[in-house]
Scaffold this motif. Structure first.
Motif, PDB file in Angstrom:
ATOM      1  N   ALA A 198      -3.693  -1.417  -2.207  1.00 14.62           N
ATOM      2  CA  ALA A 198      -4.522  -0.329  -1.682  1.00 14.62           C
ATOM      3  C   ALA A 198      -5.878  -0.245  -2.357  1.00 14.62           C
ATOM      4  O   ALA A 198      -6.815   0.326  -1.785  1.00 14.62           O
ATOM      5  CB  ALA A 198      -3.783   1.006  -1.835  1.00 14.62           C
ATOM      6  N   ARG A 224     -11.037  -2.241   5.095  1.00 13.21           N
ATOM      7  CA  ARG A 224     -10.369  -1.719   6.295  1.00 13.21           C
ATOM      8  C   ARG A 224     -10.492  -0.203   6.395  1.00 13.21           C
ATOM      9  O   ARG A 224     -10.617   0.343   7.495  1.00 13.21           O
ATOM     10  CB  ARG A 224      -8.899  -2.156   6.295  1.00 13.21           C
ATOM     11  N   THR A 244      -7.667   4.667  -1.841  1.00  8.76           N
ATOM     12  CA  THR A 244      -8.472   3.586  -1.264  1.00  8.76           C
ATOM     13  C   THR A 244      -9.844   4.092  -0.872  1.00  8.76           C
ATOM     14  O   THR A 244     -10.868   3.435  -1.136  1.00  8.76           O
ATOM     15  CB  THR A 244      -7.764   2.983  -0.046  1.00  8.76           C
ATOM     16  N   VAL A 264      -2.670  -2.612   8.895  1.00 11.10           N
ATOM     17  CA  VAL A 264      -1.833  -1.433   8.683  1.00 11.10           C
ATOM     18  C   VAL A 264      -0.365  -1.832   8.770  1.00 11.10           C
ATOM     19  O   VAL A 264       0.073  -2.406   9.767  1.00 11.10           O
ATOM     20  CB  VAL A 264      -2.157  -0.332   9.705  1.00 11.10           C
ATOM     21  N   GLY A 314       0.781  -1.225   0.000  1.00  5.43           N
ATOM     22  CA  GLY A 314       0.000   0.000   0.000  1.00  5.43           C
ATOM     23  C   GLY A 314       0.810   1.270   0.000  1.00  5.43           C
ATOM     24  O   GLY A 314       0.248   2.368   0.145  1.00  5.43           O
ATOM     25  N   ALA A 319      -8.242  -3.904   1.603  1.00  5.99           N
ATOM     26  CA  ALA A 319      -7.878  -2.545   2.004  1.00  5.99           C
ATOM     27  C   ALA A 319      -9.095  -1.629   2.008  1.00  5.99           C
ATOM     28  O   ALA A 319      -9.252  -0.788   2.905  1.00  5.99           O
ATOM     29  CB  ALA A 319      -6.796  -1.998   1.071  1.00  5.99           C
ATOM     30  N   GLU A 343      -1.205   0.447   3.856  1.00  5.46           N
ATOM     31  CA  GLU A 343      -1.845  -0.864   3.955  1.00  5.46           C
ATOM     32  C   GLU A 343      -0.861  -1.991   3.653  1.00  5.46           C
ATOM     33  O   GLU A 343       0.094  -1.823   2.902  1.00  5.46           O
ATOM     34  CB  GLU A 343      -3.029  -0.944   2.980  1.00  5.46           C
TER      35      GLU A 343
END
Length: 756
Positions: free
Chosen positions: A532, A540, A568, A495, A461, A537, A528
């Protein structure tokens, strides 16, 4: 008492006029195609990632806010990636930082529109989320927002060639949204001629095999070519006049739909003409009768498909909203060409179109034609049945069709079809949606290789971090609370790392990156662990947005508000907007198609079960597509707009085939009982429908030649849906439903199935 005519006086008059004007019509269409090619502009697709997000989306507002407060957003549209697995020297890393400083000071001429550059190196593995030590340098390039995608990609490549092309720089390439979109557009333009050529060859082969002739496929391809030359230029002209942006993904789908629909409609005219000639009718009489019988069916089918795809007008996303009128205009032009040029060609060339043809075509003429007046009109299948093996095949088809019209058999067939389609549709429960902009490209492309290099050195990410803005008067003075929020963000699931106000070195070029010069805003880059723009992702970031109020409060930040931006978040909001549109568009398309079918059939109940059958075919096709890509091939998700576009196309085209099948049944039911009409009409129409379906499926299947994920998914979904529609729904399920509903399905029509 002779049976009533199959069509009304106005359609018989239309057939007579078209046949009488056959030569002027041919010349007029040739002139129209030439004029469109010479005087109208070509179709030039363009678009961007942010164009796929509804106006006013929170993530867009966050990016605008970040640009105003910090001068630049965190999400760069282009990134230059350098990678040396053995490790970069400290001198090379310092040179990258100095170059960025020179960009910020305006000391780097020759790169148009470059507003800033930010180098990030995984020096000693200190950068949050780094997987390696001193192996990778990413230079984020920020361009002025009014620059086109193509210009940003070109200038990013120029930057890389100018400053990072030395052997010691170990340049991998340029990646990011702008280069990826430009690479996708280039691939589409490169492969589109091959898709067009392969589609034309497939259509010619399928139609030639069906008619066993050379003239029929040539006539079909002539109609398709005229429709293509006119429609593409008219669409481009109309889009330019209306200020509509045509997304790069539109043109291949437009071309395949145009060629496929024109082929479908032309095949029905040709099949009808061949049957009338085999009955012994003269060329002109056969052309008039064929035109009168098929023109209303094809006109209705074209209106149904056009109205169905036009339902995209209610979408919130600009490119999808523009997709509807573009496809609707295309279908309408194909329909007009089909109901004028195709009849003109069959009237001009007649029997020449079907030579050499099958044996029965040359042997069935005279007797059938002389017997036709005695019974109103000979069934086209009766002539082939007079010739050898065709006799046995015709009797077998007639016997099996009559067996299928008994209620017990119809109930069994309908039940098996519904259960099988529902089982196939169960794959939808596992469907996940994402937007793999870079990873949709071939693995050998430069954006993918650069993206993989950045992921290896940092985290997947790293190129598209999620931007969390914290805005409030004097927020920069709440240092301990900002640090606690950064720690809380880093503990969130998935993360890889977080860059906050205290992480970047105190260089002039980066002093305002994480803390606004005014001191009234701070921001974080949340990196991420996965792609991404993938579904994990995106989910999240949705969760992070939901949890942020409690995280901010727990960190002790006071008098602040927060916003979430980044690619994202933008992709998530585009997916959410698409899913929110689905219900509104589903209601619109269902209502429009149901009304058109009701008007055409003169019935209220039949359109409802016909539409339900089309929806069931769609769900099963999407379920199987999910199984192929997410199950068999291991894709993490489908491209988010693919199910949306496929749904509109399949429901519209499925209703198109409904018109052909049930329209033929309704015509026969004006002369005989409904069950007898099903037994006669379905076998008669099945071969033409199968040929048309195979041609349409071949066209959409050839979209897979474009080496992009979304086109492979569209190809599989459309081929699966059309095959299910052709061989299961139209051939088995719909006739069974017509039998099961009987006279109830024809209500309030009084002229269907009443004859003894």
């Amino acid at each position: 008492m002779p049976p009533p005519p199959a069509v009304g006086f106005h359609w018989r008059a239309y057939g007579a006029v078209v046949v009488a004007l056959r030569l002027p019509l041919l010349l007029a269409w040739v002139a129209a195609a030439a004029a469109a090619t010479i005087f109208l502009p070509p179709l030039t697709p363009s678009g961007s990632v942010t164009g796929l997000v509804p106006a006013g989306a929170p993530a867009l507002q966050a990016e605008a806010q970040a640009s105003r407060l910090f001068g630049l957003p965190l999400a760069a549209q282009a990134d230059v990636v350098q990678r040396d697995p053995r490790g970069f020297s400290l001198q090379t890393q310092v040179q990258a930082a100095r170059l960025a400083l020179a960009v910020d000071r305006g000391q780097v001429p020759g790169i148009l529109g470059l507003a800033g550059a930010l180098p990030v190196a995984n020096t000693a593995g200190l950068f949050p989320g780094s997987r390696e030590r001193s192996t990778t340098i990413i230079t984020y390039l920020f361009f002025h927002p009014d620059m086109s995608v193509a210009a940003q990609a070109a200038e990013a490549s120029a930057f890389a060639r100018r400053f990072d092309a030395a052997p010691q720089d170990h340049l991998v390439g340029v990646t990011g949204p702008a280069p990826a979109e430009e690479a996708q557009a280039a691939l589409i333009l490169r492969y589109l001629p091959w898709v067009e050529l392969a589609t034309l060859l497939a259509i010619g082969l399928i139609v030639g095999i069906y008619f066993r002739a050379l003239g029929a496929p040539l006539a079909t391809l002539s109609c398709a070519a005229i429709a293509y030359l006119v429609a593409v230029r008219v669409v481009a002209w109309a889009a330019r006049r209306a200020g509509v942006v045509v997304a790069p993904d539109v043109e291949p789908v437009l071309v395949v739909l145009l060629l496929g629909v024109t082929t479908d409609y032309s095949v029905f005219f040709l099949a009808g003409m061949r049957s009338r000639l085999a009955e012994g009718l003269s060329r002109s009489a056969a052309a008039r009768q064929t035109t009168a019988e098929y023109a209303p069916i094809i006109a209705t089918a074209g209106l149904v498909v056009a109205a169905g795809v036009a339902s995209l007008l209610v979408a919130r996303l600009g490119p999808l909203r523009a997709f509807g009128p573009v496809l609707a205009v295309t279908v309408l032009i194909a329909m007009v060409v089909a109901i004028t040029l195709a009849p003109a060609l069959i009237a001009i060339f007649g029997r020449l179109l079907f030579l050499p043809g099958p044996a029965w075509f040359g042997q069935g003429g005279g007797a059938a034609g002389r017997a036709a007046p005695a019974r109103g009109r000979a069934a086209p299948a009766a002539v082939p049945a007079r010739v050898g093996a065709a006799l046995r095949a015709g009797r077998w088809r007639e016997w099996s069709a009559r067996m299928a019209t008994t209620r017990a058999v119809a109930l069994l067939v309908a039940a098996l079809c519904v259960v099988g389609l529902l089982v196939a549709a169960s794959g939808l429960r596992q469907m996940r949606l994402g937007y793999p902009l870079v990873l949709a490209l071939p693995a050998s492309s430069q954006p993918v290789q650069a993206d993989n290099a950045a992921a290896a050195g940092f985290a997947p990410g790293i190129l598209s971090p999620t931007e969390v803005l914290v805005i409030g008067k004097g927020v920069a003075l709440q240092g301990p609370a900002l640090a606690r929020l950064q720690q809380a963000l880093a503990r969130q699931s998935g993360v890889a790392g977080v860059v906050g106000p205290t992480d970047l070195p105190s260089l002039e070029s980066s002093a305002h990156i994480m803390v606004a010069r005014s001191g009234n805003a701070a921001r974080y880059a949340v990196i991420e662990r996965t792609d991404a723009l993938g579904p994990a992702a995106i989910d999240r970031v949705r969760t992070l947005r939901h949890n942020l109020p409690s995280l901010v409060a727990a960190a002790g930040l006071r008098g602040v508000r927060f916003e979430v931006g980044g690619e994202t978040a933008l992709a998530g909001e585009a997916i959410d907007a698409t899913q929110a549109d689905l219900g509104r568009i589903a209601v619109t398309i269902a209502a429009v198609i149901a009304v058109l079918l009701a008007v055409f059939l003169g019935a209220v109940v039949a359109p409802l079960y016909l539409l339900a059958a089309s929806v069931l075919a769609l769900l099963s096709a999407l379920g199987l597509t999910v199984w192929v890509f997410q199950g068999l091939l291991g894709y993490p998700s489908l491209v988010y707009y693919v199910p949306f576009v496929v749904a509109v196309l399949l429901v519209s085209l499925g209703s198109d085939y409904n018109v052909f099948v049930v329209g033929r049944i309704w015509e026969e039911a004006r002369r005989q009982p409904l069950r007898e009409a099903v037994a006669v009409a379905v076998p008669r129409a099945s071969r033409a429908i199968t040929t048309a379906g195979l041609a349409l499926a071949a066209g959409f299947g050839l979209l897979a030649l474009v080496p992009l994920q979304q086109f492979r998914e569209i190809a599989v979904a459309m081929v699966t849906g059309i095959v299910i529609d052709t061989f299961i729904v139209r051939s088995l399920l719909v006739p069974s439903l017509v039998v099961l509903f009987g006279r109830v399905g024809t209500w309030p029509h009084r002229g269907i199935g009443n004859r003894a």
